[in-house]
Scaffold this active site. Structure first.
Site, PDB file in Angstrom:
ATOM      1  N   LYS A  56     -45.803   8.300  14.922  1.00 47.39           N
ATOM      2  CA  LYS A  56     -46.540   8.082  13.868  1.00 47.39           C
ATOM      3  C   LYS A  56     -45.239   7.845  12.081  1.00 47.39           C
ATOM      4  CE  LYS A  56     -49.696   9.711  10.604  1.00 47.39           C
ATOM      5  NZ  LYS A  56     -50.701  10.979  10.170  1.00 47.39           N
ATOM      6  N   SER A 131     -55.624   9.801   9.794  1.00 48.41           N
ATOM      7  CA  SER A 131     -54.620   8.413   9.546  1.00 48.41           C
ATOM      8  C   SER A 131     -53.748   8.587  10.301  1.00 48.41           C
ATOM      9  CB  SER A 131     -53.750   9.234   8.294  1.00 48.41           C
ATOM     10  OG  SER A 131     -53.209  10.775   8.853  1.00 48.41           O
ATOM     11  N   SER A 155     -56.698  14.599  11.444  1.00 51.37           N
ATOM     12  CA  SER A 155     -55.656  12.637  11.638  1.00 51.37           C
ATOM     13  C   SER A 155     -55.249  12.495  13.012  1.00 51.37           C
ATOM     14  CB  SER A 155     -54.677  12.800  10.495  1.00 51.37           C
ATOM     15  OG  SER A 155     -54.774  12.426   9.484  1.00 51.37           O
TER      16      SER A 155
HETATM   17  N1  GLN Z   1     -58.988  12.189   6.366  1.00 54.05           N
HETATM   18  C1  GLN Z   1     -58.046  13.138   5.891  1.00 54.05           C
HETATM   19  C2  GLN Z   1     -57.918  12.935   4.361  1.00 54.05           C
HETATM   20  O1  GLN Z   1     -57.867  11.751   4.699  1.00 54.05           O
HETATM   21  C3  GLN Z   1     -56.974  14.039   6.816  1.00 54.05           C
HETATM   22  C4  GLN Z   1     -55.829  13.491   6.721  1.00 54.05           C
HETATM   23  C5  GLN Z   1     -54.830  14.095   7.437  1.00 54.05           C
HETATM   24  O2  GLN Z   1     -55.040  14.843   8.917  1.00 54.05           O
HETATM   25  N2  GLN Z   1     -53.745  13.911   7.768  1.00 54.05           N
HETATM   26  O3  GLN Z   1     -57.152  13.497   4.139  1.00 54.05           O
END
Ligand code: GLN
Length: 462
Positions: A56, A131, A155
């Site tokens: 990532k 994400s 994420s």
């Molecule tokens: N959807 C969550 C957020 O927007 C999780 C993001 C993540 O785990 N990086 O913060």
């Protein structure tokens, strides 16, 4: 070499999915050649010899761009390796490319990337989840064997759920955060995407463990047992009844998880409902604390030290900061910096930040109590299967979709999403499983058992 060629072909064939921001083609081929040579010379093989992995775009790989899918870091080159990257390379893995994600890992659908959304390979009109959407789709579409993502509030698990693959978020501190671009440091954890538990375990065993560069990494060595798993073990499992009956939960998800609960009971496990009312506070608590941490972590992108700089403002420092940050960050990141700055501001600190910290502590206490009685908790991973790209616009609605995943990050426990189900339209969704903190190995063996039970059932049904 053949394997690298095969995956390069797959990446090219699936490039319209937008999962990869960069492919390290020449380098991967060279590395494969080196490994082939070592093998033919009869050298011993390291643990991940020839395993093809994607990263990532928030994990540093020395000499390679790392941008957090943000304009502000567009041309930034890593000056060192993340500990996870260094350990992959030392184990002879081949890093094949850099994967698209939501900007600074903020989002649930990969629609917040400066480089456009990632499409779900099962239905290209739908989101990949976020994400770490690029990392999930890369594994889903067979363009690499394993991906590393990051999970601050879901994420890794949420895109794994949307894509029908496995996504593990280890306990906080299991994998060093050194070289992971920070979003919310007390929540962030590197996670692993793969199609089977054996691959997840192998990669985890390679990259987990103490690290002098990260004082929050667990000091104890991460040791995996030599002996094979005990598949006869019975478990005491809790499920949150309020979660399974939550109004926001898709009916098909609720029904199928309830069906699995019956099956687990029939196999001799104890599966009990628990009323976990604090769960409704998880999302607000998470968004207060993570935005506060993010506003502090992201203050380093000022246009001076590194990253994007507005070149018209050389004589006015304050304007240079403002312009560089306004132009460098996308709208979701700005929203969160503002929110985080607000909850940390003198007049509101106690009302929001201190209060959220108290709720976090309460969640930890209640969770510890639960694990005195149970081996594991099961929950849905997400409230619905993958939705259409562009369908959800209201940030609050998107935030609320994180209700089942943010909990594990708030309390630091390991959690995994297992691809056990499909709805009537054929869209996949996962079962989320959690164990107590630092009990990651138990989580993996229970996961293996669950994958077996469901696979057996699918075979019988088909
Ligand atoms: N959807 C969550 C957020 O927007 C999780 C993001 C993540 O785990 N990086 O913060």
């Amino acid at each position: 070499m053949e394997a690298v060629r095969y995956y390069l072909g797959k990446i090219a064939e699936k490039s319209h999915l937008n999962a990869w921001l960069e492919v390290f083609e020449a380098e991967a081929l060279e590395q494969a050649e080196r490994l082939d040579k070592r093998r033919s010379e009869g050298h011993g093989l390291a643990k991940l010899h020839g395993v093809i992995i994607g990263l990532k775009d928030v994990i540093c790989y020395k000499g390679h761009t790392v941008s957090a899918s943000s304009r502000i870091l567009q041309n930034f080159t890593s000056v060192y390796n993340a500990t996870a990257t260094a350990r992959l390379l030392a184990a002879e893995a081949i890093i094949i490319g850099r994967q698209n994600c939501d900007e600074f890992a903020m989002g649930s659908s990969n629609e917040n990337s400066a480089y456009g959304p990632v499409k779900n390979a099962l239905d290209e009109t739908r989101v990949s989840g976020g994400s770490s959407g690029g990392s999930a789709v890369a594994v889903q579409s067979g363009s690499c064997m394993v991906s590393l993502g990051s999970d601050t509030g879901g994420s890794v698990r949420q895109p794994a759920d949307f894509c029908g693959i496995i996504g593990l978020k280890p306990s906080y501190g299991t994998i060093s955060r050194y070289g992971l671009i920070a979003y919310a440091s007390s929540f962030d954890q590197i996670g692993i995407f793969a199609k089977n538990i054996a691959d997840v375990s192998l990669v985890l065993g390679t990259i987990a463990g103490p690290d002098s560069y990260d004082s929050t990494a667990r000091q104890k060595a991460f040791v995996q047992p030599e002996k094979s798993e005990d598949f006869t073990r019975k478990y005491k499992i809790a499920y949150f009844s309020n979660a399974l009956n939550h109004p926001s939960l898709d009916a098909s998800i609720s029904t199928q998880i309830k069906g699995l609960i019956q099956k687990l009971r029939a196999e001799g496990n104890e599966v009990e409902p628990v009323d976990f009312e604090l769960l409704d506070y998880a999302v607000p608590t998470y968004y207060v604390l993570t935005t506060a941490e993010a506003s502090s972590n992201l203050s380093r992108y000022d246009g001076i030290r590194y990253g994007y700089r507005n070149m018209d403002q050389q004589n006015d420092l304050s304007l240079l900061y403002k312009k560089s940050r306004s132009e460098g960050f996308g709208p979701e990141v700005k929203r969160r910096i503002l929110l985080g700055t607000f909850v940390l501001s003198a007049g509101f600190f106690d009302a929001y930040f201190t209060k959220a910290q108290k709720v976090r502590k309460l969640l930890v206490e209640k969770t510890n109590q639960l694990f005195n009685q149970f081996d594991a908790i099961i929950l849905p991973t997400v409230t619905t299967p993958a939705y259409k790209i562009g369908e959800k616009k209201d940030p609050i609605e998107i935030f609320l979709g994180d209700i089942y995943t943010v909990y594990a990050n708030l309390v630091g426990i390991p959690a995994i999403s297992l691809p056990l189900f499909k709805n009537e339209e054929g869209l996949p969704f996962g079962l989320q499983v959690m164990t107590s903190q630092n009990n990651d190995l138990l989580l993996l063996s229970l996961s293996k058992q669950l994958m077996k039970i469901q696979a057996f059932d699918r075979e019988n049904a088909g």
